[in-house]
Design an enzyme around this catalytic site. Structure first.
Site, short mmCIF file in Angstrom:
data_model
loop_
_atom_site.label_atom_id
_atom_site.label_comp_id
_atom_site.label_asym_id
_atom_site.label_seq_id
_atom_site.Cartn_x
_atom_site.Cartn_y
_atom_site.Cartn_z
N ARG A 42 0.76 -1.58 0.52
CA ARG A 42 -0.09 0.06 0.08
C ARG A 42 1.28 1.13 -0.19
O ARG A 42 2.06 0.88 -0.19
CB ARG A 42 -0.71 0.32 1.54
CG ARG A 42 -0.19 -0.37 2.56
CD ARG A 42 -0.67 1.09 3.35
NE ARG A 42 0.74 1.13 4.31
CZ ARG A 42 1.83 1.59 4.27
NH1 ARG A 42 2.55 2.41 3.23
NH2 ARG A 42 2.82 1.77 5.29
N GLU A 48 -0.39 10.21 8.67
CA GLU A 48 1.11 8.51 9.12
C GLU A 48 1.29 8.88 10.50
O GLU A 48 1.29 10.42 11.02
CB GLU A 48 2.28 8.93 8.42
CG GLU A 48 3.20 8.48 7.60
CD GLU A 48 2.97 7.38 7.29
OE1 GLU A 48 2.40 6.36 6.85
OE2 GLU A 48 2.41 8.25 6.14
N HIS A 49 1.80 7.54 11.14
CA HIS A 49 1.70 7.73 12.24
C HIS A 49 0.46 8.17 13.46
O HIS A 49 0.93 8.83 14.24
CB HIS A 49 3.34 8.50 12.82
CG HIS A 49 4.24 7.91 12.05
ND1 HIS A 49 5.33 6.69 12.90
CD2 HIS A 49 5.28 7.84 11.69
CE1 HIS A 49 5.91 6.35 12.50
NE2 HIS A 49 6.48 7.51 11.41
N GLY A 143 8.65 1.25 3.17
CA GLY A 143 7.56 2.22 3.74
C GLY A 143 5.94 1.84 2.86
O GLY A 143 5.32 1.62 2.95
N SER A 145 4.80 -1.46 2.98
CA SER A 145 4.03 -1.77 3.71
C SER A 145 4.32 -4.15 3.30
O SER A 145 3.55 -4.54 3.01
CB SER A 145 2.71 -1.96 3.47
OG SER A 145 1.84 -2.40 4.37
N ASP A 190 -1.97 -1.28 7.17
CA ASP A 190 -1.21 -1.63 6.66
C ASP A 190 -2.06 -3.13 5.94
O ASP A 190 -2.53 -3.00 4.99
CB ASP A 190 0.21 -1.95 6.95
CG ASP A 190 1.05 -0.67 6.98
OD1 ASP A 190 0.88 0.23 6.83
OD2 ASP A 190 2.15 -0.80 7.73
N ASN A 233 13.75 -1.25 8.63
CA ASN A 233 13.77 -2.72 8.75
C ASN A 233 12.36 -1.71 10.76
O ASN A 233 13.53 -1.51 11.26
CB ASN A 233 14.05 -3.00 9.11
CG ASN A 233 13.22 -4.26 9.74
OD1 ASN A 233 12.34 -4.61 10.42
ND2 ASN A 233 13.56 -5.69 8.54
N LYS A 234 11.30 -1.45 10.14
CA LYS A 234 10.42 -1.24 12.15
C LYS A 234 10.99 -2.00 13.00
O LYS A 234 11.18 -1.33 14.34
CB LYS A 234 9.08 -0.82 11.28
CG LYS A 234 9.05 0.06 10.93
CD LYS A 234 6.75 -0.11 10.92
CE LYS A 234 6.45 -0.58 10.39
NZ LYS A 234 4.67 -0.59 9.91
#
Length: 458
Positions: A42, A48-49, A143, A145, A190, A233-234
């Site tokens: 997506r 955002e956030h 970013g 997803s 997401d 990488n989250k």
């Protein structure tokens, strides 16, 4: 919109990507797949956030996706392989508890998050044995997803393999919850758009309860995605979860400032709901109740009347235990301001004024400035790329996704698309040896795509 993910009969030979995956699968396992599953990535257009703070977001699905080919067996094992040889195979028992190593976020652990979510939702003691090959066209850590699409694809695969049935909304909720096994405290955007997307329309995704509303994007412009080529990488870094924690603490501090029961509040939206306040009133409260200087642990504990031990166990996550200072004013200002921009964006799309493209572009620019300055989730390369996009003909450009790297999304008038792509390529990609030649996979026009689905060979 149909309640359940669609099952589509497909001529596999007519779809090059599925055909290639089938060949890879047959080479690997010596048999054809029984079915295929697909979950799209997506692009978040604005918002955002703020999903993990309880606020609505406005994404659309994109064509890049995760697909899996699957066969069933009585081996008592789930065997996972990736079409990309850089990613190693993995095998797990169908009857044992599925362990996710959050300190080592390999690709197969994301897949196993989805498997574990379905297993636990239905209380399945012995999962069906499966052989899988996974293939993806979403650039990792960009970013867009890729991680959540992999979790969603795995959840869909596991549901189908074990002959269970769930609605898109239920699957989105399970996959959002199960992705937290890898350590990322996301809010559900997401997974929701991956299942609820429909071709040709963006969606306003609202939470509690989860629902999706069509948002018709204006004629006369398209959205272009550009990758700054910095990966983030989250699950492998603490940046994302630190922001979640700061919003959680800000929630409690604002509740305390207004005499509310801060103990039961975790999301900024809850304070607004409890106070029956507008977003503008919440921004004023932030300025009144929170100072711009970072808060120390001691100051927060004193204000909330909690011990350092409670602070660590109740407010911090596993990978944020080392944090000592927290920017509460800036994070809360971003969240309430961004939540207002999402509603303004949808309002412009709904009312279709003559200057709608320009107005949406301005909202996107404001969003990026807030992400950069208040939420501090951009990076120098993203800021440079956004600046180049604006100078190349975009009416609005902003980072999309978690940030700290990854992609920007730009709104570009139809008549400027060709010159825009050329200008961004020449200004951002070609001068840099590390990015040169990457334009094809890093810079592309995106239209709203469809949601996750099962494919059966016709």
């Amino acid at each position: 919109m149909a309640a359940d993910p669609p099952k589509l009969k497909t001529v596999i030979a007519a779809n090059e990507r599925l055909h290639n995956l089938k060949n890879t699968f047959e080479t690997k396992y010596g048999e054809p797949p029984l079915f295929y599953a697909c979950a799209p990535g997506r692009v978040n257009l604005i918002g955002e956030h703020i999903d993990y703070c309880g606020y609505s977001v406005l994404p659309m699905a994109i064509e890049p996706s995760i697909i899996a080919a699957v066969s069933l067996n009585n081996s008592g094992k789930i065997t996972l392989a990736n079409a990309n040889p850089l990613y190693t195979d993995f095998t797990v028992s169908c009857s044992e508890d599925i362990a996710i190593d959050r300190d080592n976020p390999k690709w197969y652990y994301y897949f196993l998050c989805g498997v574990k979510g379905i297993k636990e939702n239905f209380g399945i003691a012995n999962l069906a044995g499966m052989s899988c090959v996974v293939e993806g066209t979403i650039p990792p850590s960009s970013g867009l997803s890729s991680s959540s699409a992999l979790v969603c694809c795995a959840g869909l695969v596991t549901m189908e393999a074990n002959q269970k049935s769930l609605s898109k909304v239920a699957l989105a909720g399970i996959c959002a919850k199960s992705e937290r096994y890898i350590g990322t405290e996301g809010g559900g955007m997401d997974q929701s758009i991956s299942f609820l997307a429909e071709r040709g329309t963006a969606k306003l995704i609202e939470f509690q309860p989860l629902r999706a509303t069509d948002v018709k994007l204006p004629d006369g412009a398209v959205f272009v995605i550009s990758n700054c080529c910095v990966e983030m990488n989250k699950a492998a870094s603490a940046h994302f979860n630190i922001r979640v924690v700061e919003c959680r603490i800000a929630t409690k501090m604002l509740a305390q400032a207004r005499g509310l029961d801060s103990g039961r509040m975790l999301k900024l939206v809850q304070v607004q709901t409890e106070l029956k306040a507008s977003l503008q009133e919440m921004l004023a409260l932030v300025d009144e109740a929170l100072h711009p200087e970072p808060y120390s642990r001691e100051e927060i504990c004193k204000a909330l009347g909690i011990t350092p031990e409670q602070f660590s166990t109740e407010l911090l996550s596993a990978n944020t235990q080392q944090e000592t200072h927290f920017k509460l004013h800036q994070r809360a200002r971003h969240v309430y301001g961004e939540a207002a921009r999402v509603l303004q964006f949808k309002s412009v799309c709904d009312s279709e004024p003559a200057e709608s493209v320009q107005r949406l572009g301005e909202l996107m620019n404001q969003s990026h400035a807030s992400c950069r300055d208040l939420y501090e989730c951009s990076c120098p390369e993203l800021d440079q790329l956004v600046d180049i996009c604006l100078k190349s003909g975009s009416v609005g450009s902003r980072l999309t996704g978690a940030g700290w790297g990854g992609c920007a999304v730009s709104m570009v008038p139809d008549e400027k698309v060709e010159s825009f792509l050329k200008a961004v390529s020449e200004a951002y990609y070609r001068p840099n040896p590390r990015r040169a030649g990457m334009e094809k996979q890093s810079l592309f026009v995106s239209k709203p795509g469809g949601g996750a689905a099962i494919f059966i060979e016709e």
